[in-house]
Every structure is written in C-alpha cells, then in structure tokens.
Write a protein that holds these residues in place. Sequence first.
Motif, PDB file in Angstrom:
ATOM      1  N   GLU A 174      17.832  43.100  45.984  1.00  0.00           N
ATOM      2  CA  GLU A 174      19.271  42.909  45.768  1.00  0.00           C
ATOM      3  C   GLU A 174      19.777  41.991  46.864  1.00  0.00           C
ATOM      4  O   GLU A 174      19.529  42.226  48.043  1.00  0.00           O
ATOM      5  CB  GLU A 174      20.025  44.239  45.847  1.00  0.00           C
ATOM      6  CG  GLU A 174      19.813  45.133  44.670  1.00  0.00           C
ATOM      7  CD  GLU A 174      20.694  46.385  44.711  1.00  0.00           C
ATOM      8  OE1 GLU A 174      21.486  46.548  45.669  1.00  0.00           O
ATOM      9  OE2 GLU A 174      20.570  47.190  43.789  1.00  0.00           O
ATOM     10  N   ARG A 175      20.459  40.927  46.447  1.00  0.00           N
ATOM     11  CA  ARG A 175      21.027  39.986  47.401  1.00  0.00           C
ATOM     12  C   ARG A 175      22.534  39.872  47.149  1.00  0.00           C
ATOM     13  O   ARG A 175      22.950  39.568  46.029  1.00  0.00           O
ATOM     14  CB  ARG A 175      20.354  38.618  47.253  1.00  0.00           C
ATOM     15  CG  ARG A 175      18.874  38.652  47.640  1.00  0.00           C
ATOM     16  CD  ARG A 175      18.175  37.346  47.388  1.00  0.00           C
ATOM     17  NE  ARG A 175      17.954  36.985  46.001  1.00  0.00           N
ATOM     18  CZ  ARG A 175      17.054  37.537  45.196  1.00  0.00           C
ATOM     19  NH1 ARG A 175      16.296  38.522  45.608  1.00  0.00           N
ATOM     20  NH2 ARG A 175      16.902  37.123  43.967  1.00  0.00           N
ATOM     21  N   GLN A 176      23.311  40.119  48.175  1.00  0.00           N
ATOM     22  CA  GLN A 176      24.759  40.052  48.030  1.00  0.00           C
ATOM     23  C   GLN A 176      25.215  38.598  48.053  1.00  0.00           C
ATOM     24  O   GLN A 176      24.691  37.781  48.804  1.00  0.00           O
ATOM     25  CB  GLN A 176      25.434  40.826  49.149  1.00  0.00           C
ATOM     26  CG  GLN A 176      26.932  40.959  48.964  1.00  0.00           C
ATOM     27  CD  GLN A 176      27.570  41.838  50.031  1.00  0.00           C
ATOM     28  OE1 GLN A 176      26.972  42.133  51.054  1.00  0.00           O
ATOM     29  NE2 GLN A 176      28.797  42.244  49.784  1.00  0.00           N
ATOM     30  N   TYR A 177      26.187  38.288  47.207  1.00  0.00           N
ATOM     31  CA  TYR A 177      26.777  36.954  47.199  1.00  0.00           C
ATOM     32  C   TYR A 177      28.274  37.074  46.926  1.00  0.00           C
ATOM     33  O   TYR A 177      28.752  38.107  46.472  1.00  0.00           O
ATOM     34  CB  TYR A 177      26.099  36.044  46.172  1.00  0.00           C
ATOM     35  CG  TYR A 177      26.349  36.421  44.727  1.00  0.00           C
ATOM     36  CD1 TYR A 177      27.365  35.809  43.986  1.00  0.00           C
ATOM     37  CD2 TYR A 177      25.568  37.385  44.091  1.00  0.00           C
ATOM     38  CE1 TYR A 177      27.592  36.147  42.654  1.00  0.00           C
ATOM     39  CE2 TYR A 177      25.781  37.719  42.768  1.00  0.00           C
ATOM     40  CZ  TYR A 177      26.798  37.111  42.057  1.00  0.00           C
ATOM     41  OH  TYR A 177      27.022  37.449  40.747  1.00  0.00           O
ATOM     42  N   GLN A 178      28.989  36.008  47.226  1.00  0.00           N
ATOM     43  CA  GLN A 178      30.425  35.991  47.013  1.00  0.00           C
ATOM     44  C   GLN A 178      30.743  35.179  45.775  1.00  0.00           C
ATOM     45  O   GLN A 178      30.339  34.017  45.660  1.00  0.00           O
ATOM     46  CB  GLN A 178      31.133  35.407  48.229  1.00  0.00           C
ATOM     47  CG  GLN A 178      32.624  35.599  48.202  1.00  0.00           C
ATOM     48  CD  GLN A 178      33.256  35.273  49.541  1.00  0.00           C
ATOM     49  OE1 GLN A 178      32.594  34.816  50.458  1.00  0.00           O
ATOM     50  NE2 GLN A 178      34.550  35.506  49.651  1.00  0.00           N
ATOM     51  N   SER A 209      32.740  40.332  46.146  1.00  0.00           N
ATOM     52  CA  SER A 209      31.297  40.385  46.386  1.00  0.00           C
ATOM     53  C   SER A 209      30.586  41.033  45.215  1.00  0.00           C
ATOM     54  O   SER A 209      31.116  41.929  44.562  1.00  0.00           O
ATOM     55  CB  SER A 209      30.995  41.194  47.647  1.00  0.00           C
ATOM     56  OG  SER A 209      31.479  40.521  48.775  1.00  0.00           O
ATOM     57  N   GLU A 210      29.372  40.589  44.979  1.00  0.00           N
ATOM     58  CA  GLU A 210      28.538  41.155  43.929  1.00  0.00           C
ATOM     59  C   GLU A 210      27.088  41.059  44.388  1.00  0.00           C
ATOM     60  O   GLU A 210      26.767  40.329  45.324  1.00  0.00           O
ATOM     61  CB  GLU A 210      28.747  40.404  42.616  1.00  0.00           C
ATOM     62  CG  GLU A 210      28.190  41.142  41.415  1.00  0.00           C
ATOM     63  CD  GLU A 210      28.733  40.593  40.111  1.00  0.00           C
ATOM     64  OE1 GLU A 210      27.918  40.149  39.297  1.00  0.00           O
ATOM     65  OE2 GLU A 210      29.960  40.604  39.925  1.00  0.00           O
ATOM     66  N   TYR A 211      26.211  41.803  43.735  1.00  0.00           N
ATOM     67  CA  TYR A 211      24.795  41.778  44.069  1.00  0.00           C
ATOM     68  C   TYR A 211      23.993  41.130  42.952  1.00  0.00           C
ATOM     69  O   TYR A 211      24.187  41.454  41.777  1.00  0.00           O
ATOM     70  CB  TYR A 211      24.262  43.188  44.313  1.00  0.00           C
ATOM     71  CG  TYR A 211      24.698  43.754  45.630  1.00  0.00           C
ATOM     72  CD1 TYR A 211      23.949  43.543  46.783  1.00  0.00           C
ATOM     73  CD2 TYR A 211      25.874  44.472  45.733  1.00  0.00           C
ATOM     74  CE1 TYR A 211      24.352  44.051  48.003  1.00  0.00           C
ATOM     75  CE2 TYR A 211      26.289  44.984  46.953  1.00  0.00           C
ATOM     76  CZ  TYR A 211      25.520  44.768  48.070  1.00  0.00           C
ATOM     77  OH  TYR A 211      25.924  45.266  49.275  1.00  0.00           O
ATOM     78  N   LYS A 224      20.485  41.098  41.368  1.00  0.00           N
ATOM     79  CA  LYS A 224      19.346  42.010  41.326  1.00  0.00           C
ATOM     80  C   LYS A 224      18.187  41.320  40.625  1.00  0.00           C
ATOM     81  O   LYS A 224      18.386  40.702  39.577  1.00  0.00           O
ATOM     82  CB  LYS A 224      19.729  43.277  40.570  1.00  0.00           C
ATOM     83  CG  LYS A 224      20.954  43.968  41.121  1.00  0.00           C
ATOM     84  CD  LYS A 224      21.464  45.002  40.153  1.00  0.00           C
ATOM     85  CE  LYS A 224      22.790  45.554  40.625  1.00  0.00           C
ATOM     86  NZ  LYS A 224      23.403  46.430  39.645  1.00  0.00           N
ATOM     87  N   SER A 237      17.244  46.299  37.707  1.00  0.00           N
ATOM     88  CA  SER A 237      17.668  47.561  38.301  1.00  0.00           C
ATOM     89  C   SER A 237      17.018  48.743  37.594  1.00  0.00           C
ATOM     90  O   SER A 237      16.532  49.680  38.233  1.00  0.00           O
ATOM     91  CB  SER A 237      19.192  47.668  38.227  1.00  0.00           C
ATOM     92  OG  SER A 237      19.647  48.823  38.866  1.00  0.00           O
TER      93      SER A 237
END
Length: 91
Positions: free
Chosen positions: A11-15, A21-23, A25, A48
């Motif tokens: 999971e990598r968070q991004y804007q 913010s969202e992830y 997956k 997920s």
Amino acid sequence: MTIVAVGAYAERQYQKQDGSSEYFKSRGVTMKRGGDVFYGEMTGELASKNRHTQFQQGMPYIVKGFWKHRTWGDSNDRHENAFYITDLQTL
C-alpha cells in the motif's frame, strides 16, 4: 498460466488532485505460459482481497486482465506496456 513468483502486498499513500489522501494497493505476479514469462499486477480491492492468498508456484491458473500502454518523454518516444490482473482463479 502457471505462477512463477508472487510479490508481497503493498500500500502506497498518495495525494489526489482534490488534496485528499488515498492508498494505492497492489500485488505483483510473475506468470508463465509455454516459453513466455510476464509480470502482471493486481490493484485496488482485488489486491487487498488477495493480500494473504497463498498462490502455488507451478500450478495452473486462469488469469483475466487487460493491457495498458503509455508513452512519455520529451518527444513521447518512450513506451511502456503494463498488464493489470482483474481475476485470478485456480484451474
């Protein structure tokens, strides 16, 4: 297809453009059919849902997905193809 290797769930968070913010997956899979070997990626809810799934190497699977192409570079002279897995089931 047979499974060659399965990567870890990530999971990598991004804007997002709206500032929230969202992830992202994902879980990558290296597959083989005959002499052809290629990499595909499960993303979003499919990744997920399969984060703990133990896929068996060398076992036959039915793989569904789609190819996506992008170009980039100063003259759009660079190319990339990516395979996104939408379903992965044992045969």
